[in-house]
Write an enzyme that holds these catalytic residues in place. Structure first.
Site, PDB file in Angstrom:
ATOM      1  N   GLY A   1      73.183  59.138  68.875  1.00  0.00           N
ATOM      2  CA  GLY A   1      71.953  60.845  68.269  1.00  0.00           C
ATOM      3  C   GLY A   1      70.857  60.030  67.011  1.00  0.00           C
TER       4      GLY A   1
ATOM      5  N   CYS B   1      70.402  64.469  78.293  1.00  0.00           N
ATOM      6  CA  CYS B   1      71.036  63.744  77.345  1.00  0.00           C
ATOM      7  C   CYS B   1      71.336  64.815  76.282  1.00  0.00           C
ATOM      8  CB  CYS B   1      70.369  62.598  76.882  1.00  0.00           C
ATOM      9  SG  CYS B   1      71.341  61.669  75.887  1.00  0.00           S
TER      10      CYS B   1
ATOM     11  N   ASP C   1      64.230  59.014  71.315  1.00  0.00           N
ATOM     12  CA  ASP C   1      64.606  57.959  69.897  1.00  0.00           C
ATOM     13  C   ASP C   1      63.704  57.332  69.001  1.00  0.00           C
ATOM     14  OD1 ASP C   1      66.498  58.318  72.402  1.00  0.00           O
ATOM     15  OD2 ASP C   1      67.647  57.272  70.726  1.00  0.00           O
TER      16      ASP C   1
END
Ligand code: RI2
Length: 315
Positions: A22, A129, A198
């Site tokens: 993460g 996710c 991300d």
């Protein structure tokens, strides 16, 4: 150069194996490893201190290529490394790393409050996710007294949706877990798609866990708004100067076990960890500095990073 601290070695291993994962969590771990390297070691002189810090940063940097939170963390700390003695240098890194870690935690809370304003009482959210930034929005909405439900995609190949499901259950949010292929079927039942990131590119593209782009395209077709929760540490400064974001490709054993693969015969297996969602499929990028239409995130990037990004870990 001094040898690398055990914390740097362990953090490198944990990020590589995805035991620590993460983008925000990776950032916090890297900051703490760099801080340990600075505070817990004997250095002969300022030059060896600086060389060791740069080497530690380079090693951490090589773990995962797509999450820009990693270079952004290392840049934040190393550009604040200053002093003419080992002690002064040590203190500057210690202070910068602590300030960074506090800032990171604060940013996630602030972002959550902003994201929660987009959620109405009774809304259902579809997740993909596991994103601590995205969950912060749901947590803040729940704290505001709103009833929120979630449809959680399992998110092959590593099934991080299970972590999301568990954390939502802890928040008291009713969860329906679905396989990734069922997403379009359940889009008719949800009010928002909520994902993390991300990296965010200068054109507003969202780089997130593989499968985000097809979810966003389907959501647009079904008229469901797509919200991306991403602290400003996810903004990728190198995309301001035309660089593209490298997409990490992981081992094929995450997709298929060796025995099954051998039984099938001669095939190629690909396992990209992330994909790119163009800005036209994203309704809002929610940061701690406010909510932005993806196309205007570039103004925030220029404000925060200027025109180019330094590489203070280079020798
Ligand atoms: P937070 C994760 O990547 C997911 O793609 C998630 O959306 C993103 O990081 C951001 O997570 P991975 O490390 O920073 O599981 O919001 O490959 O926690």
């Amino acid at each position: 150069m001094h040898e690398l601290h055990a914390d740097v070695e362990e953090t490198t291993e944990a990020i590589t194996s995805m035991e620590t994962r993460g983008a925000a969590t990776i950032a916090a771990a890297a900051a703490e490893a760099l801080r340990q390297q600075a505070v817990d070691g004997a250095y002969d002189d300022p030059e060896s201190f600086k060389a060791t810090m740069r080497a530690a940063a380079r090693q951490l940097l090589e773990t995962r290529p797509t999450a820009v939170s990693l270079p952004n963390t290392l840049r934040y700390i190393l550009t604040r490394m200053e002093g003419t003695s080992v002690e002064a240098l040590r203190e500057s890194v210690d202070a910068a790393a602590q300030a960074f870690e506090q800032r990171l935690a604060r940013a996630q809370g602030e972002l959550g409050e902003i994201g929660a304003n987009r959620l109405q009482d009774g809304d259902t959210v579809m997740t993909h996710c596991h994103s601590t930034d995205a969950l912060s929005c749901i947590e803040a909405a729940v704290e505001q007294g709103k009833d929120i439900s979630a449809v959680v995609k399992e998110t092959r190949p590593r099934n991080q949706g299970h972590i999301t499901a568990e954390e939502l259950v802890d928040l008291g949010v009713p969860v329906t877990l679905i396989v990734d292929n069922a997403a379009r079927r359940y889009l008719d039942d949800v009010d928002h798609v909520l994902v993390g990131a991300d990296s965010i590119a200068a054109d507003g593209s969202v780089i997130n866990k593989i499968g985000t782009s097809s979810l966003a395209v389907n959501a647009r077709e079904r008229g469901v708004p797509v919200m991306c929760a991403a602290q400003t540490i996810k903004l990728h400064p190198e995309t301001l100067t035309g660089h593209t974001v490298e997409i990490e490709e992981r081992v094929e054993t995450e997709v298929i076990d060796a025995e099954t693969r051998a039984k099938i015969g001669d095939i190629e297996v690909r396992n990209p960890a992330f994909d790119v969602t163009p800005p036209r499929y994203v309704d809002a990028i929610v940061t701690e500095s406010g909510q932005f239409p993806p196309e205007s995130v570039v103004t925030l990037m220029r404000e925060l990073f200027g025109e180019s990004a330094a590489s203070p870990w280079e020798e």
